[in-house]
Each structure stands twice: as structure tokens, then as C-alpha cells.
Design a protein around this motif. Structure first.
Motif, PDB file in Angstrom:
ATOM      1  N   VAL A 151       0.882  -1.181   0.000  1.00  0.00           N
ATOM      2  CA  VAL A 151       0.000   0.000   0.000  1.00  0.00           C
ATOM      3  C   VAL A 151       0.917   1.228   0.000  1.00  0.00           C
ATOM      4  CG1 VAL A 151      -1.732   1.281   1.318  1.00  0.00           C
ATOM      5  CG2 VAL A 151      -1.815  -1.218   1.278  1.00  0.00           C
ATOM      6  N   PRO A 152       0.754   2.179  -0.866  1.00  0.00           N
ATOM      7  CA  PRO A 152      -0.347   2.355  -1.815  1.00  0.00           C
ATOM      8  C   PRO A 152       0.016   1.933  -3.245  1.00  0.00           C
ATOM      9  CG  PRO A 152       0.804   4.427  -1.558  1.00  0.00           C
ATOM     10  CD  PRO A 152       1.566   3.421  -0.757  1.00  0.00           C
ATOM     11  N   ASP A 153       1.241   1.367  -3.462  1.00  0.00           N
ATOM     12  CA  ASP A 153       1.652   1.101  -4.853  1.00  0.00           C
ATOM     13  C   ASP A 153       0.956  -0.099  -5.485  1.00  0.00           C
ATOM     14  OD1 ASP A 153       3.372   3.129  -4.342  1.00  0.00           O
ATOM     15  OD2 ASP A 153       5.085   1.832  -3.887  1.00  0.00           O
ATOM     16  N   LEU A 154       0.357  -0.929  -4.643  1.00  0.00           N
ATOM     17  CA  LEU A 154      -0.325  -2.141  -5.103  1.00  0.00           C
ATOM     18  C   LEU A 154       0.618  -3.071  -5.878  1.00  0.00           C
ATOM     19  CD1 LEU A 154      -3.860  -0.791  -6.036  1.00  0.00           C
ATOM     20  CD2 LEU A 154      -3.161  -2.033  -4.005  1.00  0.00           C
ATOM     21  N   ILE A 155       1.752  -3.334  -5.263  1.00  0.00           N
ATOM     22  CA  ILE A 155       2.718  -4.271  -5.851  1.00  0.00           C
ATOM     23  C   ILE A 155       2.520  -5.617  -5.162  1.00  0.00           C
ATOM     24  CG2 ILE A 155       5.187  -4.808  -6.029  1.00  0.00           C
ATOM     25  CD1 ILE A 155       5.550  -1.705  -6.073  1.00  0.00           C
ATOM     26  N   PHE A 233      -0.640  -3.201   9.384  1.00  0.00           N
ATOM     27  CA  PHE A 233       0.065  -1.971   9.776  1.00  0.00           C
ATOM     28  C   PHE A 233       1.500  -2.282  10.180  1.00  0.00           C
ATOM     29  CE2 PHE A 233      -4.420  -1.333  10.387  1.00  0.00           C
ATOM     30  CZ  PHE A 233      -4.634  -0.054   9.913  1.00  0.00           C
ATOM     31  N   ASP A 234       2.382  -1.356   9.883  1.00  0.00           N
ATOM     32  CA  ASP A 234       3.768  -1.484  10.305  1.00  0.00           C
ATOM     33  C   ASP A 234       4.136  -0.163  10.987  1.00  0.00           C
ATOM     34  OD1 ASP A 234       6.281  -2.339  10.656  1.00  0.00           O
ATOM     35  OD2 ASP A 234       6.879  -2.326   8.544  1.00  0.00           O
ATOM     36  N   LYS A 235       4.448  -0.248  12.215  1.00  0.00           N
ATOM     37  CA  LYS A 235       4.743   0.943  13.045  1.00  0.00           C
ATOM     38  C   LYS A 235       3.637   1.993  12.862  1.00  0.00           C
ATOM     39  CE  LYS A 235       9.695   0.262  12.792  1.00  0.00           C
ATOM     40  NZ  LYS A 235      10.157  -0.105  11.434  1.00  0.00           N
ATOM     41  N   GLY A 236       2.413   1.530  12.946  1.00  0.00           N
ATOM     42  CA  GLY A 236       1.275   2.440  12.886  1.00  0.00           C
ATOM     43  C   GLY A 236       0.910   2.902  11.488  1.00  0.00           C
ATOM     44  N   GLU A 237       1.690   2.473  10.507  1.00  0.00           N
ATOM     45  CA  GLU A 237       1.413   2.945   9.151  1.00  0.00           C
ATOM     46  C   GLU A 237       0.797   1.787   8.336  1.00  0.00           C
ATOM     47  OE1 GLU A 237       4.067   4.119   5.225  1.00  0.00           O
ATOM     48  OE2 GLU A 237       5.046   3.696   7.132  1.00  0.00           O
ATOM     49  N   LEU A 238      -0.293   2.072   7.607  1.00  0.00           N
ATOM     50  CA  LEU A 238      -0.922   1.040   6.780  1.00  0.00           C
ATOM     51  C   LEU A 238       0.005   0.731   5.608  1.00  0.00           C
ATOM     52  CD1 LEU A 238      -3.207  -0.749   5.822  1.00  0.00           C
ATOM     53  CD2 LEU A 238      -4.364   1.241   4.908  1.00  0.00           C
ATOM     54  N   LYS A 239       0.554  -0.484   5.605  1.00  0.00           N
ATOM     55  CA  LYS A 239       1.605  -0.772   4.649  1.00  0.00           C
ATOM     56  C   LYS A 239       1.263  -1.886   3.664  1.00  0.00           C
ATOM     57  CE  LYS A 239       6.362  -0.146   4.599  1.00  0.00           C
ATOM     58  NZ  LYS A 239       7.625  -0.214   5.217  1.00  0.00           N
ATOM     59  N   TYR A 240       0.435  -2.815   4.093  1.00  0.00           N
ATOM     60  CA  TYR A 240       0.106  -3.956   3.228  1.00  0.00           C
ATOM     61  C   TYR A 240      -1.390  -4.237   3.266  1.00  0.00           C
ATOM     62  CZ  TYR A 240       4.999  -4.714   4.582  1.00  0.00           C
ATOM     63  OH  TYR A 240       6.304  -4.547   4.871  1.00  0.00           O
ATOM     64  N   MET A 241      -1.824  -4.930   2.193  1.00  0.00           N
ATOM     65  CA  MET A 241      -3.199  -5.445   2.173  1.00  0.00           C
ATOM     66  C   MET A 241      -3.103  -6.956   2.074  1.00  0.00           C
ATOM     67  SD  MET A 241      -5.157  -2.914  -0.526  1.00  0.00           S
ATOM     68  CE  MET A 241      -5.492  -4.234  -1.564  1.00  0.00           C
ATOM     69  N   PHE A 242      -3.710  -7.635   3.012  1.00  0.00           N
ATOM     70  CA  PHE A 242      -3.712  -9.101   2.980  1.00  0.00           C
ATOM     71  C   PHE A 242      -5.054  -9.520   2.387  1.00  0.00           C
ATOM     72  CE2 PHE A 242      -4.834 -13.046   5.402  1.00  0.00           C
ATOM     73  CZ  PHE A 242      -3.954 -13.881   4.736  1.00  0.00           C
ATOM     74  N   ILE A 243      -4.991 -10.150   1.217  1.00  0.00           N
ATOM     75  CA  ILE A 243      -6.250 -10.476   0.502  1.00  0.00           C
ATOM     76  C   ILE A 243      -6.494 -11.987   0.559  1.00  0.00           C
ATOM     77  CG2 ILE A 243      -7.507 -10.292  -1.674  1.00  0.00           C
ATOM     78  CD1 ILE A 243      -5.888  -7.902  -2.372  1.00  0.00           C
ATOM     79  N   TYR A 244      -7.662 -12.348   1.062  1.00  0.00           N
ATOM     80  CA  TYR A 244      -8.019 -13.760   1.229  1.00  0.00           C
ATOM     81  C   TYR A 244      -9.318 -13.993   0.460  1.00  0.00           C
ATOM     82  CZ  TYR A 244      -8.475 -18.169   3.794  1.00  0.00           C
ATOM     83  OH  TYR A 244      -8.552 -19.498   4.133  1.00  0.00           O
ATOM     84  N   SER A 245      -9.232 -14.778  -0.609  1.00  0.00           N
ATOM     85  CA  SER A 245     -10.429 -14.978  -1.443  1.00  0.00           C
ATOM     86  C   SER A 245     -10.826 -16.446  -1.481  1.00  0.00           C
ATOM     87  CB  SER A 245     -10.164 -14.534  -2.878  1.00  0.00           C
ATOM     88  OG  SER A 245      -9.893 -13.177  -2.901  1.00  0.00           O
TER      89      SER A 245
END
Ligand code: ADP
Length: 540
Positions: A151-155, A233-245
């Protein structure tokens, strides 16, 4: 002098005539993870670079810096931009095993040569495996689709095989898809949806759920997915999106199958019901016709008997009179059945006429009770009449009410043993007048109480067969009560007795039609009705 971007002058370096690569390595080797680039080709790699990336020296050396940075390490950065980088932005690099590492990259260049040193500093706590230790095992099971995007680059930083399978070719291989942006590996439409969800995630900072959304992959059948996107979150910053489908296609197909089957079943049930209804109508019409045909000769027999009674009384022997009495009684029984069938089929066909008048229900009820007393007495049954009301005028159809009460009374007399009592009680209830016929008879079994108001709801036991009947009377009673907007129900205990409760609306007719409080006890209609209704009960 060389200097690293963003750190100019911190690492002073003099060439002094040595071969540049040797010179660089001799100074930096012990300190950093680095690669040395000369004329845009990687010429040297240090040992800790091999540890960090998993790539051996031979796999990287003699390759262009562009190939190493962008293709081998899959870093999404322009080589030129990297060199100019002033803002200390971190980058994701991917190891030979496609594990992600977050690194800072510094490029040191020399003022007087084409030699550059790329220095990689792994960010502390950069390994996703450590951060997401609690979900690591989910990447090894391949049942559902699991992925992690930055997040936010969506890599794409991590994904299991099941997930990668759904990416557009050639990205349906982990090696090709990892480190790629969502826009490369997914269709524009799906990528747009992921971006939209990311926005929602950033806004709410809470997990986002998607239920059964359709996915159309090229050349494939449409599939349905339920997805949970969890912010990491990493150190309070939203860093990743964990997607479970979860692939719900089969479940939905099964549900649809069940729904279709249910609908088909319902449809065939409706068709069947319609067929049955048509058959019932046909049967009613048939019964009405046949009953009518029966009624004509019965009336002729009846009139002939009356004529015999009137004109030939003296000519008849006692024996002949006895037989004539049998004929008369059985004619009435037959007439009762025919009338009931005719009425009920007329009512079913919606041809019921309710002629309401404002009448004194207490008086009418008592009169009817009085007129059947003779039948009760004959069986040594005491019949009582009670009413808390002296007079109560409500609007009823007199003839229909007679049929109702006579039917209940004839049943009560039929099913009550000698020496017992029957009580008719008229009382006031909220909004209704209640007429209760209570007996001390054989009672009705609980399961049968539900069916006695149905057509032919004869309680088929030897006890009830003591008095013959067709089981049509109570269904007619119910239809008549309903036609007067009333209610009827039964309470009964086997061996103790039954009470039938009729509730008629406590209402007067608007027009003041002749308010009759008297009933002619000599009224032929009532006598005739009693004779017919009580034809099952033999009078001596
Ligand atoms: P039918 O027209 O043949 O008299 P009804 O519809 O009036 O039939 O009654 C249906 C059945 O309900 C009767 O055959 C009888 O078994 C039962 N039943 C009705 N009234 C009573 C009662 N007061 N006590 C016991 N059984 C009753």
C-alpha cells in the motif's frame, strides 16, 4: 571523490591510480551490501549481497544494471531515478526464492569515471515472513487464494499458487507476477476494483469484505468469489493489504441448483394443486348435479308419505304405519345428506346467500334447544339452556344459524350416552356473542379435532360409527359460521365430552330490517329442518 546519493561527502574516496573496481571493493567490502557497476554493467558483487538476495555472483555479474535491478531483483525503480534519489524512499526487492525484502538503495558515483557502487541496506524488520508469521502457513495450503499487496503502490509482494493461477498470462507464474503492479497482472476492471477497495481500506482502516462477486477471466467461465481484505500496519502505518479470497462458484452453483429444484418443485406443486382444484370443482359440480337429481325423487317420496299420512291414515294398519315411519325417517336422512352436499358445493362455488336480520340470538338459541328437547329426552339426556344475557340483538342469517345449532345439537345428542347432560350457553365476549354447545359424550381424539371441520372429516372409529354420518355436517357448519364472519372451534377430551364454541360478531345490521325477536315454533321450516337434521336419531 565518490559520494552516495543523499549522503554526499560522507564516504570520501580517492582513486589514486588503482583499478577502480579493486579500489572500491577494498574499501567497501567489509561495510556494505553492494554491487559495483562499470559502464552500466555489474562487475562486482559482495558476499552479503548474495546472502540478502540469494543470487550468486555469476548470476548477476556481466549483466546490465538495468537487468539486475529491474529483472533479477524485480525492483520497481528507474535506474536513473535511483541514482538521483534524494528522498530516501525504500524499495521492495525480491530474492531468488521470491521473498520480498524492503531496502534503501544508495548509489555512489565518481566524479571522473563510469564506475558506480549500488549499496543496499535492508530495512529493519523488513521480512514479511516475520511480520506475518501467523498467516505464513496459509500460503502453503492451496485451497483459497491468498496474496499480499503493498500500500499504496499495489505491488504483489507475496501470493500462493492458487492465487497466481488466476492472473493473466504470463503472470500466472509466481516468478513473473511477483513484484508487479496489480495493473499488470490483473485485468483493468479487476485492478480498478482492487484500487477502489484499497481506498476504502485507507479510509476506514478496517477490513473490507466482498461477498460473491463475479469474476470473468478471459477464456474461462465466470467464477464467484468472497473476499476479505485485511489492512496490515507497520509501526502504525498502513503498509500492506492481505487479501483472502474463497472460490464460491461451486457453492453458488449448488445453491442455484437447489433453488432451481425448489422452484421446479413449487411449480409442479402449483400445477398439481391447480389440477386438484379443478378436480374438486368438477367433483363439486358432479355432486351438485347428482344431489339435485337425488333430491327430486326424494321430495316425491316425502310428499307421497305426507299424503299417506294425511289421507290414508285410517286405512293403514299399525304395521304399515311403522314401515312408513321407517321410510319417512330414511327419506329425511337421505334429504339431509343431499341438502348438505348441495349446500356445500353451492358455497364452494361462491353461490352462498347470507340474508342477515337483526334478531335476538338468545331467544332463537333457546327456541332451537327447546324444539330438540324431545330427541334428547328420548335418549334420557338432559338438555340445559343457559344465558348470562336476557336479550341480545345481533345481525344473523336465521336459517343458517338454525342449521349450525341443529347440527351441533344433533351431534351432541348422537355422541352422548344416556343419562348425561348437554348444555347450550350463550354469553358475551369482546366483539362477539358466544354460543357454546357442551356435552358429556365420548369426546374426540386430539388428532381428529383438527380434521372434523374438513370435508368428510368423519372420525372413523367404531364409537363414532355408532351413529352413522358422512362427516360433511361440521364442514358445512364451519363454512356457514365463516360466511357470517364468525369463528368456530372445538375443545374435547376423550371419554369426557366435547364443547363446540361458535363466535358470531356482536354487530347489528345498518338498516333496521324488521327486528324479529320471536321465532314461530310452529314454523314449518324449523320443524322440517329438525326432522331432517335429526333423522339419524330415531324417534319412537
Ligand atoms: P356428520 O355430518 O356425518 O354428522 P359431522 O361433520 O357433523 O359428521 O361430524 C364429523 C365427526 O365428528 C363425527 O362423525 C364424529 O365422529 C365427530 N363428532 C362431531 N361432534 C361430536 C361430538 N359432539 N362428540 C363426539 N364426536 C363428535
Amino acid at each position: 571523490m565518490i559520494h552516495f546519493n543523499g549522503n554526499k561527502g560522507v564516504y570520501p574516496f580517492y582513486s589514486g591510480g588503482l583499478l577502480m573496481t579493486q579500489l572500491y571493493s577494498s574499501i567497501i567490502t567489509q561495510c556494505f551490501t553492494y554491487i559495483i557497476v562499470a559502464n552500466n554493467f555489474v562487475v562486482e558483487v559482495d558476499h552479503s549481497f548474495e546472502n540478502l538476495t540469494g543470487f550468486a555472483k555469476e548470476e548477476v555479474c556481466n549483466k546490465s544494471v538495468f537487468t539486475v535491478i529491474n529483472k533479477i531483483l524485480k525492483i520497481r525503480a528507474d535506474v536513473d531515478t535511483l541514482e538521483l534519489n534524494q528522498d530516501k524512499k525504500s524499495y521492495y526487492l525480491f530474492t531468488k526464492d521470491n521473498e520480498v525484502r524492503e531496502v534503501d538503495i544508495y548509489v555512489a558515483d565518481s566524479d571522473d569515471s563510469n564506475v558506480k557502487v549500488y549499496r543496499f541496506i535492508e530495512r529493519q524488520n523488513s521480512q514479511l515472513e516475520d511480520k506475518l508469521i501467523f498467516i505464513n502457513h496459509q500460503f502453503t495450503e492451496n485451497i483459497n487464494c491468498i496474496s499480499i499487496f503493498s500500500v499504496p503502490d499495489l505491488i504483489l509482494l507475496k501470493a500462493n499458487e492458487r492465487c497466481v493461477d488466476h492472473f493473466n498470462a504470463p503472470y500466472n507464474k509466481l516468478d513473473n507476477s511477483i513484484g508487479r503492479s496489480v495493473y499488470e497482472i490483473l485485468s483493468e476492471q479487476v485492478a480498478g476494483r482492487v484500487e477502489q477497495l484499497q481506498r476504502e481500506l485507507i479510509r476506514t482502516q478496517k477490513p473490507v469484505y466482498l461477498k460473491e462477486y463475479p469474476l470473468q477471466e478471459s477464456d474461462k467461465k465466470i467464477t464467484y468469489w468472497s473476499t476479505t481484505i485485511t489492512p496490515v500496519f507497520d509501526k502504525g502505518e498502513l503498509k500492506y493489504m492481505f487479501i483472502y479470497s474463497i472460490d464460491e462458484t461451486e457453492l453458488i452453483a449448488n445453491n442455484k441448483l437447489i433453488t432451481d429444484q425448489r422452484e421446479n418443485l413449487l411449480k409442479s406443486q402449483i400445477e398439481k394443486n391447480k389440477l386438484l382444484e379443478d378436480l374438486v370443482v368438477m367433483k363439486d359440480e358432479f355432486l351438485a348435479t347428482i344431489s339435485h337429481e337425488f333430491k327430486i325423487p326424494l321430495n316425491v317420496i316425502n310428499s307421497s308419505i305426507q299424503a299417506l299420512d294425511m289421507f290414508c291414515k285410517d286405512e293403514l294398519s299399525a304395521r304399515a304405519k311403522k314401515y312408513i315411519k321407517f321410510i319417512k325417517q330414511n327419506t329425511f336422512r337421505q334429504l339431509r345428506l343431499v341438502n348438505n352436499i348441495l349446500d356445500i358445493s353451492r358455497i364452494q362455488a361462491g353461490k352462498i346467500n347470507i340474508n342477515k336480520k337483526n334478531l335476538n340470538i338468545v331467544f332463537i338459541s333457546e327456541s332451537i334447544v327447546e324444539s330438540v328437547r324431545v330427541y334428547a329426552q328420548q335418549k334420557d339426556i338432559q338438555i340445559n339452556f343457559k344465558s348470562e344475557l336476557k336479550q341480545k340483538i345481533i345481525s344473523i342469517d336465521e336459517a343458517k344459524f338454525e342449521r349450525i345449532l341443529l347440527n351441533l345439537l344433533s351431534n351432541a345428542i348422537k355422541f352422548t350416552p344416556e343419562g348425561k347432560e348437554i348444555t347450550v350457553d350463550v354469553s358475551q365476549k369482546t366483539g362477539y356473542v358466544q354460543i357454546k354447545v357442551e356435552d358429556m359424550g365420548i369426546g374426540i381424539p386430539a388428532d381428529k379435532q383438527k380434521v372434523i371441520f374438513d370435508r368428510f372429516g368423519q372420525v372413523d372409529s367404531s364409537l363414532s360409527r355408532q351413529a352413522e354420518g358422512t362427516g360433511i355436517g361440521l364442514s358445512l357448519v364451519k363454512v356457514l359460521v365463516n360466511a357470517m364472519n364468525g369463528k368456530i372451534y372445538v375443545k374435547s377430551t376423550l371419554g369426557k365430552g366435547s364443547s363446540f364454541v361458535v363466535l358470531l360478531p356482536d354487530k347489528k345490521a345498518k338498516e333496521r330490517i324488521a327486528e324479529s325477536t320471536l321465532i314461530e315454533l310452529t314454523d314449518n321450516r324449523l320443524i322440517h329442518a329438525i326432522e331432517i337434521e335429526f333423522s339419524d336419531i330415531y324417534l319412537n
